[in-house]
Design a protein around this motif. Structure first.
Motif, mmCIF file in Angstrom:
data_model
loop_
_atom_site.group_PDB
_atom_site.id
_atom_site.type_symbol
_atom_site.label_atom_id
_atom_site.label_comp_id
_atom_site.label_asym_id
_atom_site.label_seq_id
_atom_site.Cartn_x
_atom_site.Cartn_y
_atom_site.Cartn_z
ATOM 1 N N GLN A 130 0.842 -1.187 0.000
ATOM 2 C CA GLN A 130 0.000 0.000 0.000
ATOM 3 C C GLN A 130 0.885 1.248 0.000
ATOM 4 O OE1 GLN A 130 -3.254 0.032 -0.279
ATOM 5 N NE2 GLN A 130 -3.498 -2.181 -0.183
ATOM 6 N N PRO A 131 0.419 2.341 -0.589
ATOM 7 C CA PRO A 131 1.205 3.587 -0.554
ATOM 8 C C PRO A 131 1.502 4.020 0.874
ATOM 9 C CG PRO A 131 -0.576 3.753 -2.153
ATOM 10 C CD PRO A 131 -0.813 2.480 -1.386
ATOM 11 N N GLY A 132 2.672 4.597 1.058
ATOM 12 C CA GLY A 132 3.080 5.043 2.387
ATOM 13 C C GLY A 132 4.532 4.670 2.644
ATOM 14 N N ASP A 133 4.969 4.845 3.889
ATOM 15 C CA ASP A 133 6.358 4.605 4.252
ATOM 16 C C ASP A 133 6.541 3.220 4.851
ATOM 17 O OD1 ASP A 133 6.985 7.127 3.408
ATOM 18 O OD2 ASP A 133 6.908 8.024 5.407
ATOM 19 N N ARG A 168 9.634 4.772 0.537
ATOM 20 C CA ARG A 168 8.318 5.385 0.355
ATOM 21 C C ARG A 168 7.641 4.755 -0.866
ATOM 22 N NH1 ARG A 168 7.387 11.421 1.735
ATOM 23 N NH2 ARG A 168 7.314 10.311 3.723
ATOM 24 N N VAL A 169 6.529 4.086 -0.613
ATOM 25 C CA VAL A 169 5.790 3.419 -1.685
ATOM 26 C C VAL A 169 4.826 4.422 -2.302
ATOM 27 C CG1 VAL A 169 4.309 1.473 -2.291
ATOM 28 C CG2 VAL A 169 5.985 1.245 -0.436
ATOM 29 N N GLY A 170 4.919 4.609 -3.617
ATOM 30 C CA GLY A 170 4.066 5.583 -4.294
ATOM 31 C C GLY A 170 2.652 5.082 -4.505
ATOM 32 N N GLY A 171 1.759 6.013 -4.824
ATOM 33 C CA GLY A 171 0.360 5.685 -5.081
ATOM 34 C C GLY A 171 -0.558 6.687 -4.422
ATOM 35 N N PRO A 172 -1.851 6.627 -4.721
ATOM 36 C CA PRO A 172 -2.796 7.583 -4.139
ATOM 37 C C PRO A 172 -2.972 7.370 -2.642
ATOM 38 C CG PRO A 172 -3.961 5.863 -5.333
ATOM 39 C CD PRO A 172 -2.503 5.672 -5.628
ATOM 40 N N ALA A 173 -3.030 8.475 -1.909
ATOM 41 C CA ALA A 173 -3.242 8.406 -0.457
ATOM 42 C C ALA A 173 -4.734 8.321 -0.162
ATOM 43 C CB ALA A 173 -2.638 9.624 0.223
ATOM 44 N N LEU A 174 -5.103 7.379 0.710
ATOM 45 C CA LEU A 174 -6.504 7.192 1.084
ATOM 46 C C LEU A 174 -6.589 6.963 2.580
ATOM 47 C CD1 LEU A 174 -9.518 6.648 0.432
ATOM 48 C CD2 LEU A 174 -8.892 4.252 0.097
#
Length: 263
Positions: free
Chosen positions: A101-104, A126-132
């Motif tokens: 999942q996106p995040g650290d 840091r994993v990229g992608g939309p933050a939800l």
């Protein structure tokens, strides 16, 4: 892409800096970085190099491994031999899980010598992608003098939740605690079991407990549970149940009567 072998670089250290055997350090290779940092999408393979410096007067053999948050780290040489007064540079790769999942995500590269001495360098990806931001409160229950529940982070960012607690009995509210920030930080995808003390809960009542949880950017989440409190003993229990039922009937009758009609 194949790994390059670990490289040993001669250090031109003055004799007065030569340390006793076993004097060594570990750091990211290159520009004096205090830790490793990289960004990538799920499934990405990232590359970097770790440097082990032997300032001693004898050869040094170390073992490298990584610990951390689901990241796969592979070293070109996990047991490099470092001659005296040299630096060994060991390339490695970090694979970001395809379902990350996106995040650290945090990890450490740990280096240990034959004497058991260890040193570590922090690795942050840091994993990229939309933050939800998404949060739910589940499995609410009243157990003795505590309200138990579970918080679930169903989003892609770490959350610091706020909790409000309310309980209604037969004759009205019996518990009302305003929202407060909980001393927890919930990573994405994690479930956390918590409880809320209720030392002054009613001895006789039928209650509905409502927990309301919020977090920045997330929709409000609510969980409910029902409980009946009855004193111990057959006689006391029978009287208690009758009292509760009578109160419920009175409350329902009042709710059905038109305004102005005496009860």
């Amino acid at each position: 892409m194949p790994y390059a072998p670990a490289r040993a670089l001669l250090l031109t250290l003055p004799l007065l800096l030569a340390a006793t055997p076993g004097s060594w350090s570990v750091a990211p290779s290159g520009d004096g970085r205090p830790s490793f940092y990289a960004e990538g999408a799920p499934g990405t393979v990232l590359q970097d190099t770790v440097a082990v410096t032997n300032r001693g007067t004898r050869p040094l053999t170390v073992r490298l491994h990584a610990t951390g948050d689901g990241l796969r780290v592979v070293f070109a040489d996990a047991n490099p031999a470092v001659p005296a007064r040299t630096r060994a540079e060991v390339p490695f790769t970090v694979t970001v899980p395809a379902d990350a999942q996106p995040g650290d995500r945090a990890a450490e590269i740990v280096v240990r010598d034959s004497a058991g001495r260890a040193a570590a360098v922090r690795l942050l990806i840091r994993v990229g992608g939309p933050a939800l931001a998404a949060l739910t409160v589940e499995r609410v229950a009243v157990r003795g003098h505590r309200i138990t529940y579970e918080l679930v982070n169903r989003g892609t960012t770490a959350l610091v939740p706020r909790l409000a607690v309310h309980a209604d009995g037969v004759l009205g509210a019996v518990l009302d605690r305003p929202a407060r920030t909980l001393p927890v930080r919930l990573p994405p995808g994690r479930r956390l079991a918590l409880d809320e003390p209720w030392p002054d809960r009613p001895a006789l009542d039928a209650v509905t407990v409502r927990l309301t949880v919020t977090a920045p950017g997330a929709a409000r989440a609510t969980g409910r549970a029902s409980a009946r409190f009855v004193p111990w003993g057959p006689a006391a229990g029978a009287v208690a149940v009758a009292t509760v039922l009578a109160a419920v009937l009175v409350r329902r009758r009042r709710a059905r009567l038109p305004e102005g009609v005496p009860t």
